[in-house]
Design an enzyme around this catalytic site. Structure first.
Site, PDB file in Angstrom:
ATOM      1  N   CYS A  23       0.802  -1.224   0.000  1.00 40.71           N
ATOM      2  CA  CYS A  23       0.000   0.000   0.000  1.00 40.71           C
ATOM      3  C   CYS A  23       0.835   1.274   0.000  1.00 40.71           C
ATOM      4  CB  CYS A  23      -0.967  -0.027   1.188  1.00 40.71           C
ATOM      5  SG  CYS A  23      -2.329  -1.190   0.944  1.00 40.71           S
ATOM      6  N   LYS A  26       0.215   3.328  -3.238  1.00 38.50           N
ATOM      7  CA  LYS A  26      -1.004   4.091  -3.482  1.00 38.50           C
ATOM      8  C   LYS A  26      -0.692   5.535  -3.863  1.00 38.50           C
ATOM      9  CE  LYS A  26      -4.710   2.059  -0.691  1.00 38.50           C
ATOM     10  NZ  LYS A  26      -5.715   2.371   0.342  1.00 38.50           N
ATOM     11  N   SER A  54     -15.444   8.100   0.704  1.00 41.40           N
ATOM     12  CA  SER A  54     -14.149   7.401   0.629  1.00 41.40           C
ATOM     13  C   SER A  54     -14.200   6.096   1.417  1.00 41.40           C
ATOM     14  CB  SER A  54     -13.018   8.296   1.163  1.00 41.40           C
ATOM     15  OG  SER A  54     -12.939   9.495   0.439  1.00 41.40           O
ATOM     16  N   ASP A  55     -15.319   5.406   1.310  1.00 40.36           N
ATOM     17  CA  ASP A  55     -15.509   4.187   2.086  1.00 40.36           C
ATOM     18  C   ASP A  55     -14.716   3.040   1.481  1.00 40.36           C
ATOM     19  OD1 ASP A  55     -16.657   2.555   4.154  1.00 40.36           O
ATOM     20  OD2 ASP A  55     -18.412   3.854   4.088  1.00 40.36           O
ATOM     21  N   ASP A  96     -11.522  -5.166   2.633  1.00 41.51           N
ATOM     22  CA  ASP A  96     -12.569  -4.161   2.443  1.00 41.51           C
ATOM     23  C   ASP A  96     -13.971  -4.749   2.627  1.00 41.51           C
ATOM     24  OD1 ASP A  96     -10.710  -2.223   1.974  1.00 41.51           O
ATOM     25  OD2 ASP A  96     -10.877  -2.291  -0.207  1.00 41.51           O
ATOM     26  N   GLY A 143     -10.166 -14.403 -13.464  1.00 39.18           N
ATOM     27  CA  GLY A 143      -9.392 -13.186 -13.328  1.00 39.18           C
ATOM     28  C   GLY A 143      -8.936 -12.641 -14.662  1.00 39.18           C
ATOM     29  N   HIS A 144      -7.984 -11.713 -14.601  1.00 37.40           N
ATOM     30  CA  HIS A 144      -7.464 -11.062 -15.803  1.00 37.40           C
ATOM     31  C   HIS A 144      -5.980 -10.800 -15.612  1.00 37.40           C
ATOM     32  CE1 HIS A 144      -7.617  -8.745 -19.500  1.00 37.40           C
ATOM     33  NE2 HIS A 144      -6.978  -7.758 -18.899  1.00 37.40           N
ATOM     34  N   ASP A 231     -10.743  -0.153   7.307  1.00 34.17           N
ATOM     35  CA  ASP A 231      -9.465  -0.827   7.486  1.00 34.17           C
ATOM     36  C   ASP A 231      -8.355   0.191   7.284  1.00 34.17           C
ATOM     37  OD1 ASP A 231      -9.840  -0.685   4.703  1.00 34.17           O
ATOM     38  OD2 ASP A 231      -8.756  -2.543   4.338  1.00 34.17           O
TER      39      ASP A 231
END
Length: 351
Positions: A23, A26, A54-55, A96, A143-144, A231
């Site tokens: 993270c 980000k 911004s949840d 999340d 997935g991708h 979180d």
């Protein structure tokens, strides 16, 4: 942990597995806030939770008693072991759903991978991620993938929840206790580890924290009067706490009660810092008051967390018992403060 996991690859250079990710990769909160504010707001009344607060995830109501929770997250490696990286990235993405109070149902892989890198490494990443989805009780449904210059991995996750049991991040109340379920300092430890300066004990605790699903804390919370939850990830404790405050609330935090990986302060004093933490510090300017803290304590509060803990706002009378139950998870956790009527700052942290 293995330092050279690329042994046997077709090309050793210039591909590097771990440059510093998680993270810490980000975009900063100030940049995101500026860009997202220009986007039109959805008007569908069935969208119960969108981007306006911004949840942690989006929530879309399907029936009177069923809503869908959606999220995604992916990033570059922050540890050298690809299997552990897969576990951490998956645990982070799944988090999340738990922050919102939901149950994991399905997940899809998101993969960026260099064509010249050993595919066994990709296999180990996907194995780690798959095992965490299974531990969550979900189904990995596909997935991708794309070819990229650097490795990135994560998940798109769908969960479910009853519309009346959603835990938004901004529904805390005056008097609520604030409980954090994992220790801070993961970013500092991982940065020190890349420089060969982290102790085995510190890195082991950071990895254990990052690979632990927030599922177990979230399930405990179902038995308590929780009003709000988020979180704690790339914006650090203070950045995500900012998202929990409102014009009528101030969060008062007591640094002595904040759970921290013990060696993190030494790594902060050794300047094993990240650019992401400094972006978090800049964003907090004018919003946060820090009283009597050392430089290292401040850096810990701004430190970006990867697969960090849940931060709950719940009735103060229930907080101590909640913490006692959380301690059975054998990770540092604690009651770190409370919401009070609005003062001259969104957040006040005192030693």
């Amino acid at each position: 942990m293995p330092r050279n996991i690329l042994r046997g690859c077709e090309r050793m250079e210039p591909i590097v597995f771990c440059r510093g990710g998680g993270c810490t990769a980000k975009l900063g909160p100030a940049v995101l806030e500026r860009v997202l504010s220009q986007l039109p707001r959805p008007t569908d009344p069935a969208l119960l939770i969108g981007s306006e607060s911004s949840d942690d995830a989006a929530v879309y109501q399907l029936t009177d008693d069923l809503a869908m929770v959606q999220t995604l997250d992916f990033f570059p490696p922050m540890v050298e072991d690809p299997y552990l990286f897969g576990q951490i990235a998956a645990a982070n993405a799944l988090s999340d759903i738990y922050a919102m109070g939901g149950r994991v149902r399905t997940a899809l892989n998101i993969v960026c991978f260099p064509e010249a890198m050993d595919l066994n490494i990709l296999g180990r990443i996907l194995q780690g991620g798959c095992e965490k989805v299974m531990e969550a009780g979900g189904s990995l449904a596909g997935g991708h993938s794309i070819a990229d210059q650097e490795v990135k991995y994560g998940l798109s996750v769908t969960g479910t929840i009853h519309p009346e049991k959603i835990r938004p991040n901004n529904a805390g109340r005056v008097g609520d206790a604030l409980v954090l379920t994992k220790p801070l300092g993961v970013g500092l430890v991982c940065t020190a580890a890349r420089m060969g300066a982290a102790s085995d004990d510190a890195l082991a605790l950071a990895v254990r924290s990052m690979t632990t699903l927030n599922k177990y804390a979230a399930e405990l919370a179902d038995r308590y009067p929780v009003h709000a939850c988020t979180d704690v990830t790339g914006f650090g404790l203070l950045g995500h706490l900012h998202e929990m405050t409102r014009p009528d609330l101030t969060a008062r935090i007591y640094m002595k009660d904040v759970p921290v990986i013990p060696q993190a302060a030494a790594y902060a004093d050794g300047f094993y810092l990240t650019a992401a933490a400094q972006r978090n510090r800049n964003f907090a300017d004018g919003r946060v008051k820090l009283k009597g803290l050392t430089f290292a304590q401040e850096e810990i509060l701004f430190d970006p967390q990867t697969s960090g803990g849940l931060l709950f706002a719940l009735d103060a009378d229930a907080a101590d018992e909640f913490v006692r139950e959380l301690q059975a998870l054998e990770l540092p956790c604690g009651k770190i403060g409370r919401f009070i009527p609005r003062m001259d700052a969104e957040i006040i942290v005192q030693a």
